[in-house]
Design a protein around this motif. Structure first.
Motif, PDB file in Angstrom:
ATOM      1  N   ASN A   1       0.782  -1.169   0.129  1.00 50.48           N
ATOM      2  CA  ASN A   1       0.018   0.033   0.082  1.00 50.48           C
ATOM      3  C   ASN A   1       0.963   1.303  -0.082  1.00 50.48           C
ATOM      4  OD1 ASN A   1      -2.643  -1.280   0.123  1.00 50.48           O
ATOM      5  ND2 ASN A   1      -1.867  -1.923   2.154  1.00 50.48           N
ATOM      6  N   LEU A   2       0.965   1.981  -1.075  1.00 55.83           N
ATOM      7  CA  LEU A   2       1.738   3.137  -1.387  1.00 55.83           C
ATOM      8  C   LEU A   2       0.778   4.299  -0.966  1.00 55.83           C
ATOM      9  CD1 LEU A   2       3.446   2.023  -4.435  1.00 55.83           C
ATOM     10  CD2 LEU A   2       4.368   1.714  -2.154  1.00 55.83           C
ATOM     11  N   THR A   3       1.406   5.412  -0.299  1.00 55.25           N
ATOM     12  CA  THR A   3       0.520   6.743  -0.222  1.00 55.25           C
ATOM     13  C   THR A   3       1.316   7.878  -0.479  1.00 55.25           C
ATOM     14  OG1 THR A   3      -0.832   7.743   1.226  1.00 55.25           O
ATOM     15  CG2 THR A   3       1.078   6.997   2.063  1.00 55.25           C
ATOM     16  N   TRP A   4       0.830   9.085  -0.774  1.00 54.60           N
ATOM     17  CA  TRP A   4       1.402  10.209  -0.666  1.00 54.60           C
ATOM     18  C   TRP A   4       1.149  11.425   0.237  1.00 54.60           C
ATOM     19  CZ3 TRP A   4      -1.863   9.354  -4.930  1.00 54.60           C
ATOM     20  CH2 TRP A   4      -2.888   9.976  -5.162  1.00 54.60           C
ATOM     21  N   SER A   5       1.877  12.116   0.660  1.00 55.58           N
ATOM     22  CA  SER A   5       1.652  13.173   1.786  1.00 55.58           C
ATOM     23  C   SER A   5       2.620  14.381   1.596  1.00 55.58           C
ATOM     24  CB  SER A   5       1.706  12.347   3.006  1.00 55.58           C
ATOM     25  OG  SER A   5       1.515  13.472   4.163  1.00 55.58           O
ATOM     26  N   ARG A   6       1.760  15.284   1.871  1.00 56.47           N
ATOM     27  CA  ARG A   6       2.592  16.484   1.818  1.00 56.47           C
ATOM     28  C   ARG A   6       3.414  16.704   3.263  1.00 56.47           C
ATOM     29  NH1 ARG A   6       2.114  20.069  -2.085  1.00 56.47           N
ATOM     30  NH2 ARG A   6       0.138  19.485  -2.956  1.00 56.47           N
ATOM     31  N   GLN A   7       2.720  16.328   4.150  1.00 56.51           N
ATOM     32  CA  GLN A   7       3.400  16.314   5.591  1.00 56.51           C
ATOM     33  C   GLN A   7       3.774  15.085   6.238  1.00 56.51           C
ATOM     34  OE1 GLN A   7       0.166  17.915   5.755  1.00 56.51           O
ATOM     35  NE2 GLN A   7       0.915  19.849   5.187  1.00 56.51           N
ATOM     36  N   LEU A   8       4.660  14.970   7.215  1.00 60.16           N
ATOM     37  CA  LEU A   8       5.106  13.913   7.707  1.00 60.16           C
ATOM     38  C   LEU A   8       3.812  13.339   8.707  1.00 60.16           C
ATOM     39  CD1 LEU A   8       7.386  11.814   8.435  1.00 60.16           C
ATOM     40  CD2 LEU A   8       8.038  13.340  10.304  1.00 60.16           C
ATOM     41  N   PRO A   9       3.134  12.234   8.245  1.00 63.29           N
ATOM     42  CA  PRO A   9       2.204  11.903   9.088  1.00 63.29           C
ATOM     43  C   PRO A   9       2.445  11.873  10.743  1.00 63.29           C
ATOM     44  CG  PRO A   9       2.594  10.172   7.325  1.00 63.29           C
ATOM     45  CD  PRO A   9       3.498  11.154   7.509  1.00 63.29           C
ATOM     46  N   SER A  10       1.281  12.202  11.441  1.00 64.60           N
ATOM     47  CA  SER A  10       1.718  11.953  12.910  1.00 64.60           C
ATOM     48  C   SER A  10       1.886  10.815  13.283  1.00 64.60           C
ATOM     49  CB  SER A  10       0.516  12.652  13.663  1.00 64.60           C
ATOM     50  OG  SER A  10      -0.456  11.751  13.567  1.00 64.60           O
ATOM     51  N   GLY A  11       2.666  10.395  14.444  1.00 62.44           N
ATOM     52  CA  GLY A  11       3.205   9.328  14.742  1.00 62.44           C
ATOM     53  C   GLY A  11       4.366   8.785  13.940  1.00 62.44           C
ATOM     54  N   ASN A  12       4.776   9.447  12.908  1.00 59.36           N
ATOM     55  CA  ASN A  12       6.031   8.942  12.120  1.00 59.36           C
ATOM     56  C   ASN A  12       7.273   9.888  12.865  1.00 59.36           C
ATOM     57  OD1 ASN A  12       5.324   7.434   9.150  1.00 59.36           O
ATOM     58  ND2 ASN A  12       4.008   7.953  10.638  1.00 59.36           N
ATOM     59  N   ARG A  13       8.511   9.505  12.665  1.00 60.88           N
ATOM     60  CA  ARG A  13       9.474  10.072  13.118  1.00 60.88           C
ATOM     61  C   ARG A  13      10.763  10.188  12.140  1.00 60.88           C
ATOM     62  NH1 ARG A  13      13.563   9.024  16.918  1.00 60.88           N
ATOM     63  NH2 ARG A  13      12.878   6.912  16.924  1.00 60.88           N
ATOM     64  N   LEU A  14      11.275  11.148  11.648  1.00 59.61           N
ATOM     65  CA  LEU A  14      12.379  11.083  10.712  1.00 59.61           C
ATOM     66  C   LEU A  14      13.531  10.540  11.480  1.00 59.61           C
ATOM     67  CD1 LEU A  14      12.678  13.903   8.258  1.00 59.61           C
ATOM     68  CD2 LEU A  14      11.567  11.778   7.976  1.00 59.61           C
ATOM     69  N   THR A  15      14.431   9.574  11.022  1.00 61.71           N
ATOM     70  CA  THR A  15      15.378   9.145  11.788  1.00 61.71           C
ATOM     71  C   THR A  15      16.597   9.536  10.723  1.00 61.71           C
ATOM     72  OG1 THR A  15      15.310   7.233  10.619  1.00 61.71           O
ATOM     73  CG2 THR A  15      14.352   7.278  12.771  1.00 61.71           C
ATOM     74  N   GLU A  16      16.457   9.767   9.534  1.00 58.44           N
ATOM     75  CA  GLU A  16      17.670  10.216   8.678  1.00 58.44           C
ATOM     76  C   GLU A  16      17.082  11.153   7.463  1.00 58.44           C
ATOM     77  OE1 GLU A  16      20.845   7.588   7.176  1.00 58.44           O
ATOM     78  OE2 GLU A  16      19.874   6.119   8.373  1.00 58.44           O
ATOM     79  N   GLY A  17      17.772  11.961   7.068  1.00 59.27           N
ATOM     80  CA  GLY A  17      17.461  12.749   5.775  1.00 59.27           C
ATOM     81  C   GLY A  17      16.247  13.849   6.137  1.00 59.27           C
ATOM     82  N   HIS A  18      15.789  14.513   4.890  1.00 56.86           N
ATOM     83  CA  HIS A  18      14.808  15.612   5.291  1.00 56.86           C
ATOM     84  C   HIS A  18      13.584  15.129   4.861  1.00 56.86           C
ATOM     85  CE1 HIS A  18      18.197  17.860   6.328  1.00 56.86           C
ATOM     86  NE2 HIS A  18      19.019  17.272   5.617  1.00 56.86           N
ATOM     87  N   TRP A  19      12.479  15.632   5.407  1.00 56.34           N
ATOM     88  CA  TRP A  19      11.352  15.553   4.701  1.00 56.34           C
ATOM     89  C   TRP A  19      11.064  16.608   3.605  1.00 56.34           C
ATOM     90  CZ3 TRP A  19       7.908  11.819   4.568  1.00 56.34           C
ATOM     91  CH2 TRP A  19       6.615  12.181   4.345  1.00 56.34           C
ATOM     92  N   TRP A  20      10.406  16.332   2.467  1.00 53.63           N
ATOM     93  CA  TRP A  20      10.344  17.550   1.280  1.00 53.63           C
ATOM     94  C   TRP A  20       9.498  18.684   1.864  1.00 53.63           C
ATOM     95  CZ3 TRP A  20       9.162  12.164   0.291  1.00 53.63           C
ATOM     96  CH2 TRP A  20       7.991  11.694   0.419  1.00 53.63           C
ATOM     97  N   PRO A  21       9.902  19.807   1.189  1.00 54.69           N
ATOM     98  CA  PRO A  21       9.301  21.016   1.535  1.00 54.69           C
ATOM     99  C   PRO A  21       7.687  20.873   0.973  1.00 54.69           C
ATOM    100  CG  PRO A  21      11.288  21.472   0.091  1.00 54.69           C
ATOM    101  CD  PRO A  21      11.164  19.873   0.034  1.00 54.69           C
TER     102      PRO A  21
END
Ligand SMILES: Nc1ncnc2c1ncn2[C@@H]1O[C@H](COP(=O)(O)OP(=O)(O)O)[C@@H](O)[C@H]1O
Ligand SMILES: [Mg+2]
Lengths: 833, 231
Positions: A572-592
């Motif tokens: 199941n693939l998805t797309w999103s403008r924001q980092l969904p809540s409950g997710n935490r970035l461990t490496e790299g950057h979220w897109w603008p």
């Protein structure tokens, strides 16, 4: 013979005298605490664990599930029968069901009598209506279906549907059915039928896709044995699922709770053991004179043992029996308090638990009290002439050897793991050695206070400075006790927080999938109109991970590692403008936020690790004939056990626009508003609603039980800690009484004496608290990472609360324990000694 | 040769010395002590404080071993026995009375006297102990604990206990040291009465000249050596 009997009588008389004179109180109290703690925890966790396991088994539908694409060998089932296990088989297959012109692909589950082996089926009269437990399976000619099938077939309960060549009456709505995964994302609606109707339906032909689910249930030992027997015989297409595997949330909570309970009860026993050792040492020292007198009167070493060992044994038996009784009452009381929450029929604690309690008492007493008491046999007879003669100090090997031996036996019994036992013992010894140095340094440093002190305070502190070895060992003993208490309390808090976070009060209890893009607005308006808050609508595109850096993903899995399910099936693939809540970035950057259609992806950390994917790697996805290349620009961690929509891969908006898309979301709807689901189903017939309430409730109950168990154990750890404190203070009482009496004959006032005690014990507690803070920081880091899989944040509050608490606790307890020193007339003391 | 009865001695010391090592080096407490005590004899060991009297008594009773020489008690050489062997010998042959009365505070007077009897497994320990307490005049105090008794009464309990096993030798270390003169005198009378009644050998350490005079023989120690031995 006669002599033996006389010795025994004498031993009992001495014991009785000692008891009346209060000589045995600490020893006895510590022993009772140790046995009460271990048996209460033993009884309780044993029953609770069995209760929790049976709850979890209720979610799975059995204690053990064998899944496969073909029927298991008949011999396997015979073996299960031979081991006394119950068996029930479910056949699951996709098939189309019809009513008039309407047809729907459904998940058919054909079951036999006795299903489910664990847990229960719940059936309602009408969709989302009130449900009840049924203790049978659908009779032949009838089926129970999931509510969402009814609108799809334009039918109601009581009407019939067709499956192959049979007509089956829909007799009820299936509200809850146990099963692996509890029905997450099972997209096709379920139909539960009787296997007896299967042959007549004729839908199963050789070569049909059928999933075999063979459930087993029975005694824990028999299950484990069967599991071991079966595992090597499975083919790659078959797998075993147990209670833990079925539900990540419950499995994880259970596992950590068990580890916590085991660890905490060990700490309680260890602390009680230390208290016993201190009590026994004092007991032995106060019996040097008796022993010397007896030696002088002609008692051989053997006779001394014949006098003191029976006393110890009687004490052990009495303490154990009382401890077992209290332990039993404590767990009974707790079970009574929890009666609403616990499954109805918890198995009663067996005689084995009683025996183990008794054994625990004997082992703890033998390990911690035997060496000092054995020393009594070596008191020189000459002591009757020269009071200063004491027996040779015990060899360290003997004292620590027996104590460590006793702990090892108990730990092994509680953890069932030799590796964990060795690790714990090794860790404790290492901590002892490692902390002795800081303890000594703290003591040294405290001397810097000296110039600023008044005479009375200096007098008190001097006590500690004068005997550095004794003081260091006291600081260590108190420090480790505080550390154990702090650790157990700390872990408790974090475990509870963790569980709380996992399932907050309004955790979404309904998942909705299959919302078509053209219905999106209407659907959202529907929710808004009813004030239902959704967790955000996620677009869903089905696609397959086809290549990593140009290679086949399967080839990236390390040798011997299991292939992640994610690369064998459509994701199941998805797309999103924001980092969904409950997710935490461990490496790299979220897109603008303004990113559109850029060829990048954010991947889940765990999967990335297993496939050796890093930032900057190129992934290729295939969607039927299309494919798409993207670069990994960030890695995310997320909680799979959080009951939120979770995704391995998230793309920026605009990239998957050409692919067929549906939407999913989840929301919370209270029990009282269930009826609105029927309206939703009518207005959006294509939408699938998955009801998780039953599962969530069950998970909540389990977490609640685990929480209570954790709280309960903490009480015993604290009790045992106080016992140590008390025993340690008592241990030095005789010397203090004597010294206090002398000082008073020399003109010291009571106030001066008391101030000296306050100073001494306060400093002792302060230093022990500092040491405990240091130790807790170090050990907690290890424990969190290795055992509990929790994140550890530095606990600054420990650094002030432990020293302050320690100073207060040891100060008050010390002054209280030595109150006789100040109160008693010096004459009485000097004459009595 | 020492004078004294010609029979085999009940206690004998030959060339006995005791050296202990202390932090300040080795210390010689006793040196070249020689004497024999005949059965039934009463001997006082006298000397100033620190002259080694208690040490000698401990050696004679087998509570400790000499570093030089030989000690025999009731015909057995103590040097050849291990601690348990000496304990057995003490149980059979020796009784003790000390300056500080060494009663077990948790036991009643009766139980304290019963102690050696019970250790040896003697039947009817209670009635024998009661008789002994009656003999020392404490028949009304059987159930009293040491702390409920006066110093003299405690010492009488200790004497009753010492005679419980009808020992061949009674060792006493300053038995009147903690008592006032009058009480001390009564204790001494009691000791000598029992000694006469039961034919016990009496070896006692004292610096009470009255007490020493009542003994048949006086051995004087000075700095660990026997300086006189007179009848
Ligand atoms: N084990 C020992 N270690 C060191 N000194 C000892 C030991 N036993 C006895 N002494 C010393 O030997 C001397 C004689 O002691 P003791 O026999 O008790 O004398 P007395 O009973 O005549 O007063 C004393 O100075 C005492 O301190
Ligand atoms: Mg002396």
């Amino acid at each position: 013979m006669n002599t033996r009997l006389a010795h025994l009588r004498l031993a009992l008389r001495l014991l009785l005298r000692d008891w009346r004179a209060g000589e045995l109180h600490i020893l006895f109290a510590a022993l009772v605490i140790a046995v009460t703690a271990t048996t209460a925890i033993g009884f309780f966790t044993d029953r609770l664990q069995r209760g929790m396991v049976s709850q979890s088994a209720g979610l799975l539908g059995g204690d053990l599930l064998l899944r496969g694409a073909r029927a298991p060998d008949a011999q396997w089932l015979e073996e299960a029968g031979r081991r006394g296990l119950d068996h029930s088989r479910v056949l699951e297959f996709p098939s189309v069901v019809l009513r008039g012109d309407d047809l729907q692909l459904s998940a058919i589950r054909a079951v036999t009598d006795g299903y489910p082996l664990r847990g229960e089926l719940r059936v309602a009269e009408r969709p989302y209506g009130e449900d009840r437990v049924v203790n049978s399976i659908p009779p032949t000619g009838e089926v129970w279906v999931e509510a969402r099938l009814l609108p799809l077939l334009n039918m109601e309960v009581g009407q019939s549907l067709e499956l192959g060549s049979v007509r089956l009456r829909v007799a009820g709505v299936l509200a809850f059915e146990p099963g692996p995964g509890g029905g997450f994302f099972a997209l096709a609606p379920r139909v539960l039928m009787n296997q007896a109707d299967l042959a007549r339906a004729g839908v199963l032909q050789p070569g049909s896709r059928v999933a075999y689910q063979d459930f087993f249930a029975g005694e824990t030992a028999a299950l484990a044995g069967y599991r071991d027997w079966l595992e090597p015989r499975l083919d790659p297409g078959q797998s075993l699922v147990d209670v833990r595997g079925g539900q990540p949330t419950v499995g994880g909570a259970l596992e950590r709770a068990e580890q916590y309970l085991g660890l905490a009860s060990l700490v309680a026993v260890l602390l009680a053991g230390v208290a016993i050792a201190m009590g026994a040492r004092r007991y032995a020292e106060r019996h040097f004179d008796v022993s010397a007198m007896l030696r002088c009167l002609g008692a051989a070493q053997r006779d001394i043992l014949a006098l003191f060992l029976p006393q110890l044994l009687v004490l052990a038996l009495l303490g154990s029996v009382l401890g077992i009784l209290l332990g039993y009452l404590a767990q009974g009381g707790l079970l009574y308090l929890l009666r609403e929450l616990l499954p109805g029929k918890l198995p009663a604690p067996g005689p084995l638990s009683v025996l183990l309690g008794l054994l625990t008492g004997l082992i703890v007493l033998a390990g911690f009290a035997l060496p000092p008491v054995l020393r009594l046999r070596q008191v020189p007879a000459l002591r009757v002439l020269r009071r200063d003669l004491t027996p040779m100090p015990l060899s360290g090997w003997l004292v620590y050897g027996t104590a460590i031996g006793a702990m090892a036996v108990l730990m092994w019994r509680y953890t069932g793991s030799a590796a964990l036992t060795l690790g714990l013992i090794g860790g404790t010894l290492a901590a002892l050695v490692l902390l002795a140095l800081p303890a000594w340094l703290l003591l040294r440093t405290s001397r810097l206070l000296r110039p600023g002190l008044g005479a009375t305070w200096r007098q008190g502190f001097q006590h500690l400075w004068r005997q550095p070895l004794l003081s260091v060992s006291q600081i260590l003993a108190f420090g480790l006790t505080f550390m154990a208490m702090a650790l157990i309390a700390l872990v408790r808090g974090d475990l509870l927080d963790d569980w709380q976070q996992q399932l907050p009060a309004e955790t979404p209890n309904h998942f909705v999938v299959n919302v078509l893009p053209e219905q999106l607005e209407g659907f959202q308006a529907f929710l808004r109109a009813r004030d239902i808050e959704d967790s955000g609508l996620y677009p869903l595109v089905r696609g397959r991970l086809a290549a990593i850096e140009g290679e086949d993903p399967a080839s990236r899995v390390a040798e011997g590692e299991e292939t992640p399910g994610a690369i064998n099936r459509e994701l199941n693939l998805t797309w999103s403008r924001q980092l969904p809540s409950g997710n935490r970035l461990t490496e790299g950057h979220w897109w603008p936020a303004d990113t559109e259609g850029e060829a990048v992806v954010s991947m889940e950390t765990g999967l990335a690790q297993r496939l050796g994917v890093g930032l900057g790697d190129e992934l290729r996805f295939s969607f039927g004939a299309d494919s798409l290349r993207v670069t990994v620009t960030s890695l995310r961690s997320l909680r799979w056990d959080s009951f939120q929509p979770n995704f391995f891969m998230i793309f920026p908006p605009g990239l998957l626009d050409d692919q067929p898309t549906t939407y999913m979301t989840s929301f919370y709807l209270p029990e009282t508003r269930k009826g609105e689901l029927a309206v939703l189903m009518r207005e959006f017939p294509a939408v699938t609603v998955i009801d998780l309430d039953r599962i969530l409730n069950q998970v909540r109950i389990i977490l609640h039980q685990v929480t209570l168990a954790v709280e309960f154990v903490l009480v015993f750890v604290l009790l045992a800690g106080f016992a140590v404190l008390y025993a340690a203070l008592q241990a030095s009482l005789d010397a203090r009484l004597h010294e206090g009496a002398l000082l008073r004959t020399l003109g010291a006032s009571r106030r001066q004496l008391r101030a000296g005690h306050v100073a001494e014990f306060g400093l002792l507690g302060l230093l022990a608290g500092l040491l405990a803070a240091l130790g807790t920081e170090l050990v907690a880091r290890l424990l969190y990472a290795r055992v509990f899989d929790l994140a550890y944040g530095a606990q600054w509050w420990l650094w002030w609360s432990l020293p302050l608490g320690g100073a207060l606790l040891v100060g008050v307890a010390g002054v209280w324990a030595t109150r006789r020193v100040v109160r008693q007339s010096p004459l009485v003391v000097l004459r009595g000694l | 040769m020492q004078n004294g009865p010609r029979e085999t001695p009940i206690v004998s010391a030959q060339g006995v010395g005791k050296q202990v090592s202390t932090a300040a080096g080795s210390l010689e407490i006793l040196r070249e002590v020689d004497f024999r005590v005949a059965s039934g004899e009463s001997v006082a060991i006298v000397g100033v404080s620190g002259s080694g009297k208690s040490t000698l008594l401990g050696l004679l009773a087998g509570l400790d071993l000499p570093t030089a020489g030989r000690i025999e008690l009731a015909g057995e050489c103590l040097n050849d026995l291990d601690e348990d062997g000496r304990a057995r010998l003490r149980a059979a042959q020796a009784g003790f009375v000390f300056q500080s009365f060494q009663l077990l505070p948790g036991l009643t007077a009766l139980e304290n006297v019963m102690l050696p009897l019970e250790l040896a497994g003697v039947p009817e320990a209670a009635s024998r102990a009661a008789q002994l307490l009656e003999r020392v005049g404490l028949e009304t105090r059987l159930e009293h604990y040491p702390r409920q008794l006066s110093g003299g009464e405690q010492q009488r309990v200790a004497i009753a206990r010492a005679f419980a096993m009808t020992p061949a030798v009674l060792f006493a270390d300053e038995p009147t040291g903690n008592l006032d003169a009058a009480t001390g005198a009564r204790i001494i009378s009691l000791l000598f009465e029992l000694n006469a009644e039961r034919g016990t050998t009496l070896i006692l350490v004292t610096h009470d000249p009255d007490l020493a005079r009542r003994c048949q023989r006086t051995i004087r120690l000075e700095a660990g050596r026997v300086v006189s031995d007179e009848h």
